[in-house]
Design a protein around this motif. Structure first.
Motif, PDB file in Angstrom:
ATOM      1  N   LEU A   2      -9.628  -3.712  -6.717  1.00  0.00           N
ATOM      2  CA  LEU A   2     -10.074  -2.457  -7.319  1.00  0.00           C
ATOM      3  C   LEU A   2     -11.553  -2.237  -7.065  1.00  0.00           C
ATOM      4  N   ALA A   3     -12.015  -1.009  -7.351  1.00  0.00           N
ATOM      5  CA  ALA A   3     -13.408  -0.656  -7.093  1.00  0.00           C
ATOM      6  C   ALA A   3     -14.377  -1.493  -7.920  1.00  0.00           C
ATOM      7  N   ASP A   4     -13.956  -1.965  -9.104  1.00  0.00           N
ATOM      8  CA  ASP A   4     -14.841  -2.783  -9.936  1.00  0.00           C
ATOM      9  C   ASP A   4     -14.803  -4.259  -9.561  1.00  0.00           C
ATOM     10  N   GLY A   5     -14.076  -4.605  -8.463  1.00  0.00           N
ATOM     11  CA  GLY A   5     -14.007  -5.980  -7.997  1.00  0.00           C
ATOM     12  C   GLY A   5     -12.822  -6.758  -8.527  1.00  0.00           C
ATOM     13  N   SER A   6     -12.014  -6.164  -9.430  1.00  0.00           N
ATOM     14  CA  SER A   6     -10.834  -6.868  -9.951  1.00  0.00           C
ATOM     15  C   SER A   6      -9.847  -7.120  -8.819  1.00  0.00           C
ATOM     16  N   TYR A   7      -9.278  -8.323  -8.811  1.00  0.00           N
ATOM     17  CA  TYR A   7      -8.367  -8.734  -7.744  1.00  0.00           C
ATOM     18  C   TYR A   7      -7.159  -9.396  -8.395  1.00  0.00           C
ATOM     19  N   GLY A   8      -5.971  -8.861  -8.094  1.00  0.00           N
ATOM     20  CA  GLY A   8      -4.782  -9.431  -8.688  1.00  0.00           C
ATOM     21  C   GLY A   8      -3.524  -8.836  -8.083  1.00  0.00           C
ATOM     22  N   GLY A  53      -6.809 -15.617 -13.396  1.00  0.00           N
ATOM     23  CA  GLY A  53      -6.070 -15.853 -14.632  1.00  0.00           C
ATOM     24  C   GLY A  53      -6.153 -14.673 -15.584  1.00  0.00           C
ATOM     25  N   GLY A  54      -5.115 -14.508 -16.379  1.00  0.00           N
ATOM     26  CA  GLY A  54      -5.075 -13.390 -17.311  1.00  0.00           C
ATOM     27  C   GLY A  54      -4.466 -12.152 -16.664  1.00  0.00           C
ATOM     28  N   THR A  55      -4.341 -11.105 -17.478  1.00  0.00           N
ATOM     29  CA  THR A  55      -3.763  -9.845 -17.006  1.00  0.00           C
ATOM     30  C   THR A  55      -4.659  -8.690 -17.434  1.00  0.00           C
ATOM     31  N   MET A  56      -4.530  -7.591 -16.729  1.00  0.00           N
ATOM     32  CA  MET A  56      -5.220  -6.344 -17.085  1.00  0.00           C
ATOM     33  C   MET A  56      -4.197  -5.210 -17.044  1.00  0.00           C
ATOM     34  N   THR A  57      -4.278  -4.332 -18.034  1.00  0.00           N
ATOM     35  CA  THR A  57      -3.367  -3.200 -18.109  1.00  0.00           C
ATOM     36  C   THR A  57      -4.190  -1.914 -18.078  1.00  0.00           C
ATOM     37  N   PHE A  58      -3.794  -0.998 -17.203  1.00  0.00           N
ATOM     38  CA  PHE A  58      -4.499   0.274 -17.029  1.00  0.00           C
ATOM     39  C   PHE A  58      -3.538   1.430 -17.313  1.00  0.00           C
ATOM     40  N   ARG A  59      -4.093   2.521 -17.850  1.00  0.00           N
ATOM     41  CA  ARG A  59      -3.357   3.779 -17.762  1.00  0.00           C
ATOM     42  C   ARG A  59      -3.260   4.138 -16.287  1.00  0.00           C
ATOM     43  N   THR A  60      -2.144   4.708 -15.884  1.00  0.00           N
ATOM     44  CA  THR A  60      -1.924   4.961 -14.461  1.00  0.00           C
ATOM     45  C   THR A  60      -3.028   5.844 -13.883  1.00  0.00           C
ATOM     46  N   GLN A  61      -3.492   6.819 -14.643  1.00  0.00           N
ATOM     47  CA  GLN A  61      -4.561   7.676 -14.151  1.00  0.00           C
ATOM     48  C   GLN A  61      -5.859   6.885 -13.961  1.00  0.00           C
ATOM     49  N   ASP A  62      -6.137   5.945 -14.890  1.00  0.00           N
ATOM     50  CA  ASP A  62      -7.345   5.116 -14.755  1.00  0.00           C
ATOM     51  C   ASP A  62      -7.216   4.163 -13.570  1.00  0.00           C
ATOM     52  N   GLN A  79      -9.654   3.880  -9.935  1.00  0.00           N
ATOM     53  CA  GLN A  79     -10.306   2.666  -9.420  1.00  0.00           C
ATOM     54  C   GLN A  79     -10.128   2.522  -7.906  1.00  0.00           C
ATOM     55  N   ALA A  80      -9.483   3.479  -7.258  1.00  0.00           N
ATOM     56  CA  ALA A  80      -9.272   3.458  -5.796  1.00  0.00           C
ATOM     57  C   ALA A  80      -8.747   2.099  -5.333  1.00  0.00           C
ATOM     58  N   PRO A  81      -7.569   1.666  -5.786  1.00  0.00           N
ATOM     59  CA  PRO A  81      -7.064   0.329  -5.431  1.00  0.00           C
ATOM     60  C   PRO A  81      -6.796   0.201  -3.927  1.00  0.00           C
ATOM     61  N   THR A  82      -7.158  -0.977  -3.369  1.00  0.00           N
ATOM     62  CA  THR A  82      -6.894  -1.304  -1.966  1.00  0.00           C
ATOM     63  C   THR A  82      -5.776  -2.334  -1.924  1.00  0.00           C
ATOM     64  N   SER A  83      -4.647  -1.973  -1.293  1.00  0.00           N
ATOM     65  CA  SER A  83      -3.516  -2.887  -1.202  1.00  0.00           C
ATOM     66  C   SER A  83      -3.728  -3.861  -0.045  1.00  0.00           C
ATOM     67  N   PRO A 129      -0.744   4.238  -4.152  1.00  0.00           N
ATOM     68  CA  PRO A 129      -1.532   3.332  -3.315  1.00  0.00           C
ATOM     69  C   PRO A 129      -1.033   1.896  -3.297  1.00  0.00           C
ATOM     70  N   SER A 130      -0.117   1.530  -4.136  1.00  0.00           N
ATOM     71  CA  SER A 130       0.392   0.150  -4.166  1.00  0.00           C
ATOM     72  C   SER A 130       1.862   0.156  -4.536  1.00  0.00           C
ATOM     73  N   ARG A 131       2.467  -1.041  -4.373  1.00  0.00           N
ATOM     74  CA  ARG A 131       3.850  -1.245  -4.782  1.00  0.00           C
ATOM     75  C   ARG A 131       3.910  -2.432  -5.730  1.00  0.00           C
ATOM     76  N   GLN A 132       5.001  -2.512  -6.439  1.00  0.00           N
ATOM     77  CA  GLN A 132       5.170  -3.641  -7.347  1.00  0.00           C
ATOM     78  C   GLN A 132       5.210  -4.936  -6.528  1.00  0.00           C
ATOM     79  N   GLY A 133       4.368  -5.928  -6.892  1.00  0.00           N
ATOM     80  CA  GLY A 133       4.255  -7.187  -6.156  1.00  0.00           C
ATOM     81  C   GLY A 133       3.096  -7.227  -5.189  1.00  0.00           C
ATOM     82  N   ASP A 134       2.455  -6.086  -4.927  1.00  0.00           N
ATOM     83  CA  ASP A 134       1.292  -6.053  -4.028  1.00  0.00           C
ATOM     84  C   ASP A 134       0.091  -6.732  -4.667  1.00  0.00           C
ATOM     85  N   TRP A 135      -0.761  -7.304  -3.758  1.00  0.00           N
ATOM     86  CA  TRP A 135      -2.071  -7.788  -4.179  1.00  0.00           C
ATOM     87  C   TRP A 135      -3.071  -6.684  -3.881  1.00  0.00           C
ATOM     88  N   VAL A 136      -3.913  -6.370  -4.882  1.00  0.00           N
ATOM     89  CA  VAL A 136      -4.842  -5.247  -4.742  1.00  0.00           C
ATOM     90  C   VAL A 136      -6.237  -5.664  -5.177  1.00  0.00           C
TER      91      VAL A 136
END
Length: 557
Positions: free
Chosen positions: A400-406, A423-432, A436-440, A391-398
């Protein structure tokens, strides 16, 4: 005087007679020996009688009367001889009170192996016996010394019983037999004692030759690498060299053969599978050939036993091997060039072989190599045109379903890392991350902002207010420098809410403007508030109405 003398004489006479009577009465021990002597005397008479019968039958066998009856007479002699031997053993055991079974030699049980198996394992067993000869010899000596020493007190006991019997018997014939038996047991005693001394000296000599462990290990390693170790190393080198040469030939065929350039057909795949099988077989034959050349029958036997065991164990693996062969031949559940889901992530089955390759072009490190057996539980399907692989590529802005934006900093088959807008970073397991149904946002997006107007403006909320907001938002975003990133702006009445009438402002944003998502949303909200301030429109707050029911018979408040 004479009368007194006569009385004294009678007294001493009676005393002598009573003493003689006491002395004549035998003790229990003497009674036991007398019974044993009678038993031995009876056994000896039986032995002599059977010996006479044997002599008589043997004489008859040699005489003219035995002509035609040889087989029957020989059977009689064998039966009488067996009976005599049993009586002699009984005589020997009764005289010595020793169990003679301890002196019988145990017969060795022969291994019931077939001739072929004996010929195959013979060199290996011989080599193992040679390697363990010294410790086995030491153990044999220890066991022999222990057995001989345990026999010495038994022999002394036997001699003691024979000597006791000799003092109790008056039969000359029995005394002669007991003397002969005593000589046999005395000879056995001296022989056993001599064997103990000889075995003990041999044991001391063997232990004196014992070397330190480090020296023994060095000698073993030196001998091993001088002969057998060399054979093992050269055999493995021959196996590896043969496999490498054949594998290189196969790679060259795959690279330059016109049949391997396009999609591989069934015949090409069958050729590749047979080539792998033949390569493994020839490599193993090269291993055996080196051992045969050096005449190392021990290692050759071990290799053949291993091969036979492998073939026997492969019976259980036939279904597994067949399923893997189907995969290589490309008519299994997973096929080359099709889409397959592995650990929740879609991949293209780029190559199916001993080690198969799955590829996802949208992931960093998205090419993974799997053993063939890992594909058995997977299923593939043809790839649809323009089908997304992630659903995304490296460098995309996305978003997530929980409202996270980055912005996606990196995405791999194992993890996805986001640099958050706030600010800050978040790391997810790819399955997780996928859950989150990311929107690019980087390939264009539509931003929808809902704004509420108070109910008092109901007469103009569907007509005048949307037009005013449309013009105000368009002009306001252009003034803030967003005119070049917008394709269009659309304002509509959306719905009647519980405490407000809602207007929706939709802004369609061009590709590559994902970083402006939050800024545009805030700018639209800000412009709407400024417009309400200019026109005096009221922005409502959420109202909560509480309905209370009075008790029965009371008044409702």
């Amino acid at each position: 005087m004479k009368k007194i003398f006569f009385q004294v004489a009678i007294f001493f006479l009676l005393l002598g007679l009573s003493t003689a009577a006491v002395q004549a009465e035998p003790t229990d021990k003497e009674k036991e020996y007398q019974q044993k002597i009678q038993s031995l005397d009876s056994l000896l008479k039986s032995i002599n009688e059977i010996s006479a019968q044997i002599a008589s039958v043997q004489h008859e066998l040699k005489s003219p009367q035995g002509v035609g009856r040889e087989a029957d007479l020989k059977r009689q002699i064998n039966a009488l001889s067996l009976k005599k031997m049993n009586l002699v053993n009984s005589f020997n055991q009764a005289a010595t009170e020793v169990n003679l079974d301890a002196f019988k030699k145990k017969e060795k049980e022969e291994l019931n192996w077939s001739e072929e198996l004996t010929e195959l394992l013979g060199p290996l067993i011989t080599e193992l016996k040679k390697m363990t000869s010294r410790p086995r010899e030491l153990e044999r000596k220890r066991s022999e010394i222990k057995t001989l020493k345990s026999q010495l007190p038994v022999i002394r006991k036997a001699i003691y019983h024979i000597e006791t019997l000799l003092t109790q018997t008056d039969s000359q014939e029995l005394r002669l037999a007991l003397n002969d038996l005593k000589k046999d047991w005395e000879m056995r005693y001296h022989e056993t004692k001599a064997r103990v001394n000889i075995a003990s000296r041999q044991m001391e000599w063997e232990l004196g030759k014992k070397k330190p462990l480090s020296v023994s290990l060095r000698e073993i390693l030196r001998i091993f690498f001088k002969s057998r170790g060399r054979n093992v190393i050269l055999s493995f080198l021959a196996f590896i060299l043969c496999w490498f040469v054949l594998h290189s030939i196969h790679r060259l065929i795959q690279k330059h053969s016109p049949f391997h350039q396009a999609n591989r057909t069934f015949s090409v795949r069958l050729f590749d599978l047979l080539f792998i099988f033949v390569s493994a077989l020839l490599s193993f034959l090269a291993f055996l050939a080196v051992l045969y050349f050096f005449g190392d029958w021990v290692l050759l036997s071990l290799a053949i036993v291993f091969l036979v065991g492998l073939a026997w164990a492969s019976k259980q693996a036939v279904p597994l091997v067949w399923n893997q062969a189907r995969l290589i031949l490309n008519f299994g559940p997973v096929r080359e060039g099709e889409r397959v889901i592995y650990k929740g992530i879609p991949y293209e089955a780029s190559s199916i072989n001993i080690f198969s390759v799955l590829n996802n072009r949208e992931l960093s490190g998205g090419q993974i190599r799997l053993p063939l057996k890992d594909l058995l539980e997977l299923r593939s399907r043809p790839i649809a045109p323009d089908e997304p692989w992630f659903p995304s590529r490296q460098g995309d802005w996305v978003v997530l379903a929980d409202g996270s934006y980055g912005q996606v900093e990196i995405q791999t088959p194992e993890m996805v890392k986001l640099d958050l807008f706030e600010g800050g970073t978040m790391t997810f397991r790819t399955q997780d991350y996928l859950a989150q149904a990311p929107t690019s946002l980087s390939r264009g997006f539509e931003l929808a902002v809902t704004f509420g107007i108070d109910y008092r403006h109901q007469p103009i909320v569907t007509t005048e207010i949307p037009k005013v907001f449309d013009q105000a938002v368009t002009d306001g975003l252009k003034q803030e420098g967003y005119g070049e990133v917008l394709d269009s702006i659309q304002v509509q009445f959306k719905e009647v809410g519980p405490s407000s009438m809602n207007i929706v402002i939709k802004a369609r944003v061009r590709e590559g403007q994902g970083s402006q998502y939050e800024l545009l949303r805030r700018a639209i909200q800000r412009t709407c508030v400024d417009t309400c301030n200019i026109y005096g429109w009221v922005i409502p707050f959420q109202q909560v109405t509480v309905h209370m029911t009075a008790p029965q018979g009371g008044n409702q408040a």
